[in-house]
Design a protein around this motif. Structure first.
Motif, PDB file in Angstrom:
ATOM      1  N   PRO A 164       0.829  -1.266  -0.029  1.00 25.71           N
ATOM      2  CA  PRO A 164       0.055   0.065   0.011  1.00 25.71           C
ATOM      3  C   PRO A 164       0.947   1.164   0.157  1.00 25.71           C
ATOM      4  CG  PRO A 164      -0.738  -1.562   1.680  1.00 25.71           C
ATOM      5  CD  PRO A 164       0.447  -2.343   1.079  1.00 25.71           C
ATOM      6  N   LEU A 165       1.965   1.291   0.885  1.00 27.53           N
ATOM      7  CA  LEU A 165       2.941   2.348   0.732  1.00 27.53           C
ATOM      8  C   LEU A 165       3.461   2.699  -0.815  1.00 27.53           C
ATOM      9  CD1 LEU A 165       4.903   2.196   4.023  1.00 27.53           C
ATOM     10  CD2 LEU A 165       3.533   3.811   3.306  1.00 27.53           C
ATOM     11  N   LEU A 166       4.021   1.707  -1.298  1.00 23.14           N
ATOM     12  CA  LEU A 166       4.388   1.641  -2.564  1.00 23.14           C
ATOM     13  C   LEU A 166       3.399   2.363  -3.613  1.00 23.14           C
ATOM     14  CD1 LEU A 166       6.536  -1.552  -3.090  1.00 23.14           C
ATOM     15  CD2 LEU A 166       7.630   0.511  -2.692  1.00 23.14           C
ATOM     16  N   LEU A 167       2.322   1.962  -3.443  1.00 21.79           N
ATOM     17  CA  LEU A 167       1.184   2.508  -4.237  1.00 21.79           C
ATOM     18  C   LEU A 167       1.056   3.927  -4.181  1.00 21.79           C
ATOM     19  CD1 LEU A 167      -1.244  -0.717  -3.981  1.00 21.79           C
ATOM     20  CD2 LEU A 167      -0.320   0.312  -6.084  1.00 21.79           C
ATOM     21  N   ILE A 168       1.073   4.525  -2.847  1.00 20.49           N
ATOM     22  CA  ILE A 168       1.092   5.916  -2.602  1.00 20.49           C
ATOM     23  C   ILE A 168       2.071   6.566  -3.355  1.00 20.49           C
ATOM     24  CG2 ILE A 168       1.141   7.612  -0.872  1.00 20.49           C
ATOM     25  CD1 ILE A 168       0.115   5.863   0.940  1.00 20.49           C
ATOM     26  N   TYR A 169       3.549   6.273  -3.372  1.00 23.05           N
ATOM     27  CA  TYR A 169       4.499   6.916  -3.900  1.00 23.05           C
ATOM     28  C   TYR A 169       4.979   6.643  -5.109  1.00 23.05           C
ATOM     29  CZ  TYR A 169       4.976   8.024   1.103  1.00 23.05           C
ATOM     30  OH  TYR A 169       4.855   8.110   2.178  1.00 23.05           O
ATOM     31  N   LEU A 170       4.427   5.531  -6.042  1.00 29.28           N
ATOM     32  CA  LEU A 170       4.900   5.083  -7.351  1.00 29.28           C
ATOM     33  C   LEU A 170       3.549   5.042  -7.989  1.00 29.28           C
ATOM     34  CD1 LEU A 170       7.376   2.143  -6.558  1.00 29.28           C
ATOM     35  CD2 LEU A 170       7.900   4.682  -7.307  1.00 29.28           C
ATOM     36  N   PRO A 171       3.506   5.210  -9.443  1.00 34.48           N
ATOM     37  CA  PRO A 171       2.573   4.968 -10.218  1.00 34.48           C
ATOM     38  C   PRO A 171       2.411   3.339 -10.206  1.00 34.48           C
ATOM     39  CG  PRO A 171       4.588   5.779 -11.671  1.00 34.48           C
ATOM     40  CD  PRO A 171       4.792   5.793 -10.234  1.00 34.48           C
ATOM     41  N   GLN A 172       0.777   3.063 -10.418  1.00 36.88           N
ATOM     42  CA  GLN A 172       0.543   1.763 -10.010  1.00 36.88           C
ATOM     43  C   GLN A 172       1.408   0.543 -10.738  1.00 36.88           C
ATOM     44  OE1 GLN A 172      -3.461   0.482 -10.639  1.00 36.88           O
ATOM     45  NE2 GLN A 172      -2.794  -1.588 -10.200  1.00 36.88           N
ATOM     46  N   PRO A 173       1.658   0.868 -11.973  1.00 36.61           N
ATOM     47  CA  PRO A 173       2.590  -0.302 -12.825  1.00 36.61           C
ATOM     48  C   PRO A 173       3.787  -0.597 -12.175  1.00 36.61           C
ATOM     49  CG  PRO A 173       1.460   1.244 -14.301  1.00 36.61           C
ATOM     50  CD  PRO A 173       1.332   1.646 -13.093  1.00 36.61           C
ATOM     51  N   LEU A 174       4.212   0.662 -11.904  1.00 38.35           N
ATOM     52  CA  LEU A 174       5.730   0.422 -11.434  1.00 38.35           C
ATOM     53  C   LEU A 174       5.819  -0.077  -9.835  1.00 38.35           C
ATOM     54  CD1 LEU A 174       8.242   1.358 -12.596  1.00 38.35           C
ATOM     55  CD2 LEU A 174       8.002   3.636 -11.427  1.00 38.35           C
ATOM     56  N   ALA A 175       4.710   0.356  -9.052  1.00 41.43           N
ATOM     57  CA  ALA A 175       4.489  -0.324  -7.538  1.00 41.43           C
ATOM     58  C   ALA A 175       4.397  -1.690  -7.573  1.00 41.43           C
ATOM     59  CB  ALA A 175       3.429   0.420  -7.039  1.00 41.43           C
ATOM     60  N   VAL A 176       3.661  -2.173  -8.602  1.00 43.76           N
ATOM     61  CA  VAL A 176       3.436  -3.694  -8.724  1.00 43.76           C
ATOM     62  C   VAL A 176       4.783  -4.357  -9.107  1.00 43.76           C
ATOM     63  CG1 VAL A 176       1.994  -5.476  -9.815  1.00 43.76           C
ATOM     64  CG2 VAL A 176       0.846  -3.349  -9.236  1.00 43.76           C
ATOM     65  N   LEU A 177       5.296  -3.552  -9.996  1.00 42.85           N
ATOM     66  CA  LEU A 177       6.647  -4.160 -10.518  1.00 42.85           C
ATOM     67  C   LEU A 177       7.611  -4.314  -9.062  1.00 42.85           C
ATOM     68  CD1 LEU A 177       8.381  -5.485 -12.719  1.00 42.85           C
ATOM     69  CD2 LEU A 177       8.849  -2.810 -13.315  1.00 42.85           C
ATOM     70  N   ALA A 178       7.692  -3.148  -8.587  1.00 40.15           N
ATOM     71  CA  ALA A 178       8.514  -3.000  -7.305  1.00 40.15           C
ATOM     72  C   ALA A 178       8.257  -4.140  -6.232  1.00 40.15           C
ATOM     73  CB  ALA A 178       8.360  -1.753  -6.599  1.00 40.15           C
ATOM     74  N   CYS A 179       6.907  -4.396  -6.028  1.00 37.40           N
ATOM     75  CA  CYS A 179       6.672  -5.467  -5.215  1.00 37.40           C
ATOM     76  C   CYS A 179       7.022  -6.876  -5.511  1.00 37.40           C
ATOM     77  CB  CYS A 179       5.104  -5.697  -5.046  1.00 37.40           C
ATOM     78  SG  CYS A 179       4.431  -4.419  -3.993  1.00 37.40           S
ATOM     79  N   ALA A 180       6.883  -7.091  -6.877  1.00 37.19           N
ATOM     80  CA  ALA A 180       7.382  -8.537  -7.307  1.00 37.19           C
ATOM     81  C   ALA A 180       8.940  -8.530  -7.277  1.00 37.19           C
ATOM     82  CB  ALA A 180       7.232  -8.418  -8.959  1.00 37.19           C
ATOM     83  N   TRP A 181       9.551  -7.402  -7.591  1.00 37.64           N
ATOM     84  CA  TRP A 181      10.922  -7.453  -7.438  1.00 37.64           C
ATOM     85  C   TRP A 181      11.529  -7.509  -5.931  1.00 37.64           C
ATOM     86  CZ3 TRP A 181      14.457  -4.021  -4.720  1.00 37.64           C
ATOM     87  CH2 TRP A 181      15.906  -4.265  -5.355  1.00 37.64           C
ATOM     88  N   ILE A 182      11.083  -6.951  -4.961  1.00 38.33           N
ATOM     89  CA  ILE A 182      11.276  -7.087  -3.713  1.00 38.33           C
ATOM     90  C   ILE A 182      11.199  -8.502  -3.097  1.00 38.33           C
ATOM     91  CG2 ILE A 182      10.406  -6.364  -1.328  1.00 38.33           C
ATOM     92  CD1 ILE A 182       9.949  -3.572  -2.511  1.00 38.33           C
ATOM     93  N   VAL A 183       9.868  -9.224  -3.403  1.00 34.72           N
ATOM     94  CA  VAL A 183       9.907 -10.640  -2.773  1.00 34.72           C
ATOM     95  C   VAL A 183      10.727 -11.332  -3.598  1.00 34.72           C
ATOM     96  CG1 VAL A 183       8.347 -12.311  -2.731  1.00 34.72           C
ATOM     97  CG2 VAL A 183       7.375  -9.930  -2.774  1.00 34.72           C
ATOM     98  N   ALA A 184      11.142 -11.250  -4.873  1.00 37.06           N
ATOM     99  CA  ALA A 184      12.136 -12.044  -5.653  1.00 37.06           C
ATOM    100  C   ALA A 184      13.454 -11.818  -5.578  1.00 37.06           C
ATOM    101  CB  ALA A 184      11.520 -12.167  -7.015  1.00 37.06           C
ATOM    102  N   PHE A 185      13.903 -10.915  -5.336  1.00 35.77           N
ATOM    103  CA  PHE A 185      15.114 -10.856  -5.207  1.00 35.77           C
ATOM    104  C   PHE A 185      15.978 -11.202  -4.300  1.00 35.77           C
ATOM    105  CE2 PHE A 185      17.948  -7.650  -2.811  1.00 35.77           C
ATOM    106  CZ  PHE A 185      16.966  -7.331  -1.979  1.00 35.77           C
ATOM    107  N   PHE A 186      15.496 -11.325  -3.063  1.00 37.90           N
ATOM    108  CA  PHE A 186      16.257 -11.763  -1.779  1.00 37.90           C
ATOM    109  C   PHE A 186      16.749 -13.312  -1.989  1.00 37.90           C
ATOM    110  CE2 PHE A 186      17.358 -13.318   2.245  1.00 37.90           C
ATOM    111  CZ  PHE A 186      18.054 -12.212   2.841  1.00 37.90           C
ATOM    112  N   PRO A 187      15.965 -14.135  -2.488  1.00 38.05           N
ATOM    113  CA  PRO A 187      16.510 -15.689  -2.564  1.00 38.05           C
ATOM    114  C   PRO A 187      17.565 -15.626  -3.563  1.00 38.05           C
ATOM    115  CG  PRO A 187      14.251 -15.571  -2.865  1.00 38.05           C
ATOM    116  CD  PRO A 187      14.502 -14.330  -2.660  1.00 38.05           C
ATOM    117  N   VAL A 188      17.639 -14.913  -4.428  1.00 41.16           N
ATOM    118  CA  VAL A 188      18.737 -14.873  -5.438  1.00 41.16           C
ATOM    119  C   VAL A 188      19.964 -14.294  -4.887  1.00 41.16           C
ATOM    120  CG1 VAL A 188      19.569 -13.848  -7.740  1.00 41.16           C
ATOM    121  CG2 VAL A 188      17.006 -14.441  -7.274  1.00 41.16           C
ATOM    122  N   LEU A 189      19.577 -13.184  -4.091  1.00 33.67           N
ATOM    123  CA  LEU A 189      20.953 -12.467  -3.439  1.00 33.67           C
ATOM    124  C   LEU A 189      21.429 -13.559  -2.460  1.00 33.67           C
ATOM    125  CD1 LEU A 189      22.601  -9.986  -2.509  1.00 33.67           C
ATOM    126  CD2 LEU A 189      20.665  -9.487  -0.904  1.00 33.67           C
ATOM    127  N   ALA A 190      20.653 -14.326  -1.643  1.00 33.44           N
ATOM    128  CA  ALA A 190      20.844 -14.861  -0.334  1.00 33.44           C
ATOM    129  C   ALA A 190      21.830 -16.021  -1.114  1.00 33.44           C
ATOM    130  CB  ALA A 190      20.037 -15.551   0.453  1.00 33.44           C
TER     131      ALA A 190
END
Lengths: 277, 273
Positions: B122-148
């Motif tokens: 919900p926070l991301l949706l406030i600060y980012l345009p919606q398509p970008l916010a959705v993309l950011a969510c997908a990225w945040i969830v997915a990047f950590f296992p790759v990093l770790a």
């Protein structure tokens, strides 16, 4: 055969590399080496023998430049007489002339045997001209037919051959071997012993061979340096004055048995000397 | 040591392979038959529980709407996944090369991971345009296992091999490309398998969070929309498409992993007994 037989291995002369009062202590407080003095002479087959943990592998790693001595120094001498002088040289310089064989084959599992053997040349930016040298190195160890195989498909002995081919591919003057055959079965080890001696004789390398096996060191070497338990120092050295080529007949000779007894006794004394009184 | 390793399983026998495919299918068929039977027998209205047949026919009749939504969600998922791979591997390499950067940033990567994405969306949706916010969510969830996983892989290099590279005077770049990244490959690929499914989850969570804003058109948005309209069959149809997407992503990444490792890595080799 006669031209190959070297009956006086302890020829005095300039050493390829010399350790002078080398000490090594680790951050853990372990003192691995204490004032170790060692001369490696051109063309010789030298074995370092000692109880496990005596620092013989550490000594080898220091010669290879993989580990820095805490005290003392390493002197390298140019084997080429072209410049008419022998001078200590930098670590970088020494590295290009060293081949190192680890106790484990240490092959890259994701690369074929040929690619593994090519690695040293690739790292030195000589990949373009590598192919004939890789082929030659593989042929020397009898692995030509397995150039395209991956390490996981090879037996322990074959992996070790690949590892030796990789050490030879840069045509180093000095070959350092850290218990390379310790993990192999006896039959394979005997075969590799013989093949190694053949390579040594035909290529004229200087070999420093670390082993905990008295028998292996007697069979292979011209000179055995016996080390004390930790902290490692030279306890004594032993010349094995038997002619090359050595073969299975030598392994069953009284001469061999005599040298083995001498070496075993020296090792036992070294261990006793190292124990706190 | 191998003998005591608990993970050694019996090699698949000749019968195992067909069974592994046939049994799940049989269970699925049985489930569908029971479901269909229960719905018909008790005459359950479709706004409570639609029958499998009705779900299927809705899938066909609403295909135009659903397919468009599928494309939207899959696009987000794949973009998020791609960024996660680039970001995860990139950051891991950066951490590996510079301890200072690792110390500075790693805690924040962990914080990003442990904070539930549902709370961040919900926070991301406030600060980012919606398509970008959705993309950011997908990225945040997915990047950590790759990093770790990549970090673990880069640190799992055989010490003797590392010594060998030093012995031959390898440059930093050579150690990274020829040794570390190759040794890390099995770990990276395992990270990608996890990240693929997670990026879909991230996309769905963000779409649902954005749902009430109404601008979205992905599959999760369709599920929300259908729920408000009590169009339960379409909800099921959209859910079905999401599951299939997840399964396809998983198998595609498993295939990539297998193809990349089959020549050398233990995980990809069938043992003969």
């Amino acid at each position: 055969m006669p031209q190959n037989s070297i009956t006086s291995p302890v020829t005095p002369g300039p050493s390829v590399v010399a350790l002078r009062d080398v000490g090594k202590s680790f951050a853990s407080g372990v003192v691995a080496l204490d004032r170790l003095n060692l001369d490696v002479r051109p063309g010789e087959f030298l074995s370092l023998v000692g109880p496990s943990g005596c620092g013989k592998s550490t000594a080898l790693r220091i010669i290879a430049g993989l580990s820095a001595p805490s005290s003392g120094k390493i002197e390298w001498h140019e084997p080429s007489a072209a410049k008419g002088r022998s001078r200590p040289s930098s670590t970088d310089h020494s590295q290009s002339r060293i081949g190192f064989v680890f106790q484990e084959p240490t092959l890259m599992p994701w690369a074929t045997v040929a690619a593994n053997v090519r690695l040293p040349l690739k790292l030195k930016g000589q990949a373009a001209t590598a192919q004939p040298r890789v082929d030659a190195a593989l042929a020397r160890v009898g692995l030509s037919a397995f150039a395209g195989s991956y390490p996981r498909g090879l037996s322990g002995g074959m992996k070790m051959r690949a590892s030796i081919a990789r050490a030879l591919v840069t045509e180093p003057k000095l070959l350092l071997m850290d218990e390379p055959f310790a993990a192999l079965d006896e039959i394979t080890r005997f075969r590799l012993n013989n093949d190694l001696l053949e390579l040594w004789q035909s290529l004229g390398k200087t070999v420093v061979f670390v082993t905990h096996s008295v028998f292996e060191s007697v069979y292979l070497s011209q000179r055995i340096v016996v080390m004390t338990p930790r902290p490692g120092r030279v306890f004594t050295e032993l010349a094995i004055d038997a002619p090359y080529p050595r073969d299975e007949r030598f392994r069953t000779s009284a001469e061999y048995a005599g040298y083995c007894r001498q070496a075993s006794e020296a090792l036992a004394s070294a261990i006793a000397a190292g124990e706190p009184a | 040591m191998n003998a005591t390793r608990p993970r050694i399983e019996e090699a698949p026998t000749r019968m195992d392979r067909p069974l592994r495919v046939l049994l799940p299918i049989a269970v699925l068929a049985l489930g569908i038959v029971v479901w269909e039977g229960v719905v018909r027998f008790y005459d359950i209205p479709p706004y409570v529980l639609p029958s499998p047949w009705l779900v299927f026919s809705t899938l066909v009749s609403d295909w135009g709407v659903l397919a468009a939504s599928l494309v939207v969600t899959l696009t987000t998922t794949l973009e998020g996944f791609a960024l996660a791979v680039v970001g995860g591997v990139g950051l891991a390499v950066l951490f590996n090369q510079s301890r200072l950067i690792e110390y500075s940033l790693y805690p924040y990567a962990v914080i990003l991971q442990v904070t539930p994405i549902v709370a961040i969306a919900p926070l991301l949706l406030i600060y980012l345009p919606q398509p970008l916010a959705v993309l950011a969510c997908a990225w945040i969830v997915a990047f950590f296992p790759v990093l770790a996983n990549t970090t673990l892989g880069l640190n799992s290099v055989d010490h003797n091999l590392a010594d060998l590279f030093r012995l031959y005077g390898a440059t930093r770049a050579q150690v990274l490309w020829e040794l570390k990244l190759k040794a890390a490959m099995p770990y990276i690929l395992a990270g990608l398998k996890i990240a693929g499914g997670l990026s879909l989850i991230g996309a769905v969570v963000a779409e649902i969070a954005a749902g009430s804003a109404g601008a979205g058109s992905g599959l999760a948005y369709r599920i929300m929309e259908s729920a408000y309209r009590l169009n339960i069959p379409r909800m099921f149809a959209a859910l079905f498409l999401l599951s299939v997407s997840g399964i396809v992503i998983f198998f595609a990444l498993s295939l990539v992993s297998h193809l990349a490792l089959r020549r050398w890595h233990e995980s990809a080799v069938v043992r003969e007994v």
